[in-house]
Design an enzyme around this catalytic site. Structure first.
Site, PDB file in Angstrom:
ATOM      1  N   TYR A 121       1.143  -0.767   0.035  1.00 33.69           N
ATOM      2  CA  TYR A 121      -0.035   0.193   0.158  1.00 33.69           C
ATOM      3  C   TYR A 121       0.910   1.168   0.025  1.00 33.69           C
ATOM      4  CZ  TYR A 121      -3.304   3.757   1.826  1.00 33.69           C
ATOM      5  OH  TYR A 121      -3.738   4.648   1.487  1.00 33.69           O
ATOM      6  N   LYS A 125       1.163   4.240  -3.150  1.00 39.19           N
ATOM      7  CA  LYS A 125       1.137   5.791  -2.299  1.00 39.19           C
ATOM      8  C   LYS A 125       2.327   6.748  -3.312  1.00 39.19           C
ATOM      9  CE  LYS A 125      -2.437   5.619  -2.907  1.00 39.19           C
ATOM     10  NZ  LYS A 125      -3.613   6.179  -3.229  1.00 39.19           N
TER      11      LYS A 125
END
Length: 256
Positions: free
Chosen positions: A152, A156
C-alpha cells in the site's frame, strides 16, 4: 463553477469531497464499482450530475471507465481517489497483477492517460508513502514476500510520483498530490487518529479553489498546506521508469 470527476467516490473520502464540492455549487460526477453502489451513491447525493460505473481492478475495466467518463464531456478536474487499503491480503487480478498495485497505481495511470486532459489533476497519496521505497525492480511483488502495508505504501508513493511526472510533462495542467491523514474511514479503520473533518478538504480545494496557493503544480499537500514528500517522488528518473512500466503493463500510452 468547475466540473469534476472523482474516482472511487461512492463512499469514504471521495464521497465526502463530492458532497463538499456539490455544496459549493460545482458539477460533480461520481464513480462506483458496480450498479448497486452507484444507486446508493445517487440517492445519497442527488445533486451529482451522474454516477459512472466501472471496476478498476482490471486493465479492461479501467479503460472502459475512461471511455464512459469521456462520453460525458470534458472535465475541469479529475481527482484520483480510488484505492484499496493497507490491510489487503495478497491476491492477483485476472490480469495477473497484485490487486493493490492494479487499483492504486495502474488504474490511476490508465485514467490519467485516457481521460481527456483536464485543467487540474489531484492524486491521493498517504502519509505511509514517506517511508516507502518505489521498488520499481519488483513492482509486481514477484521477488519479495508479500507485505500488505508495504504494498500500500509503495502504491501511494507511486501516486505521488505520477502526479509530479504529469506536472513535468503537462505544464498546462495543475497536477498535485496530497495525504488526507489517517482517518477512521472503512479503509483507515475505527482507531485512526486524524481529523475526519479535514480529510476531504484539501482535495476539494485543489480541485476547484481560486486561491492562488491551490493553483500550483508538482506540489504535495497535507491539510491545505505544502508538505515535503518522500524524495523518491520528486526523482524524475524514477518517475519516467514508473510511467514506462505502467505503459508496458497496460499497453496504454501517456500522451505527450
Amino acid at each position: 463553477m468547475a466540473r469534476i470527476f472523482i474516482s472511487g467516490s461512492s463512499t469514504g473520502l471521495g464521497f465526502m469531497a463530492a458532497e463538499l464540492l456539490a455544496a459549493q455549487g460545482h458539477q460533480v460526477v461520481l464513480h462506483a464499482r458496480n450498479a448497486a453502489r452507484a444507486e446508493v451513491a445517487r440517492r445519497a447525493l442527488p445533486k451529482a450530475e451522474a454516477v459512472v460505473v466501472g471496476d478498476l481492478e482490471t486493465i479492461a475495466g479501467a479503460k472502459a471507465l475512461a471511455t464512459r467518463v469521456n462520453e460525458l464531456g470534458r472535465f475541469h478536474t479529475v481527482i484520483h481517489n480510488a484505492a484499496v487499503g493497507y490491510r489487503e491480503g495478497q491476491r492477483l487480478t485476472t490480469d495477473g497483477l497484485p490487486h493493490v498495485f492494479a487499483i492504486n497505481t495502474l488504474s490511476a495511470y490508465i485514467l490519467t492517460a485516457l481521460i481527456e486532459k483536464p485543467k487540474r489533476l489531484v492524486y491521493l497519496s498517504s502519509g505511509m508513502h514517506h517511508d516507502a521505497d518505489a521498488n520499481l525492480d519488483d513492482i509486481l511483488w514477484r521477488k519479495r514476500r508479500w507485505n500488505g502495508s508495504a504494498a500500500y505504501a509503495e502504491s501511494k508513493l507511486h501516486d505521488a510520483m505520477m502526479a509530479f511526472a504529469i506536472a513535468r510533462r503537462w505544464p498546462d495542467v495543475f497536477s498535485n498530490a496530497l495525504e488526507p491523514g489517517w482517518v477512521p474511514t472503512r479503509m483507515g479503520g475505527p482507531g485512526a487518529p486524524d481529523d475526519m473533518d479535514q480529510a476531504h478538504r484539501t482535495q476539494a480545494w485543489l480541485a476547484a479553489s481560486d486561491d492562488p496557493q491551490a493553483q500550483v503544480s508538482g506540489q504535495y499537500f497535507y491539510h491545505l498546506r505544502p508538505l515535503a514528500p518522500n524524495p523518491q517522488a520528486k526523482d524524475a528518473a524514477l518517475q519516467n521508469r514508473l510511467i514506462a512500466l505502467c505503459e508496458k503493463l497496460s499497453s496504454v500510452h501517456l500522451p505527450a
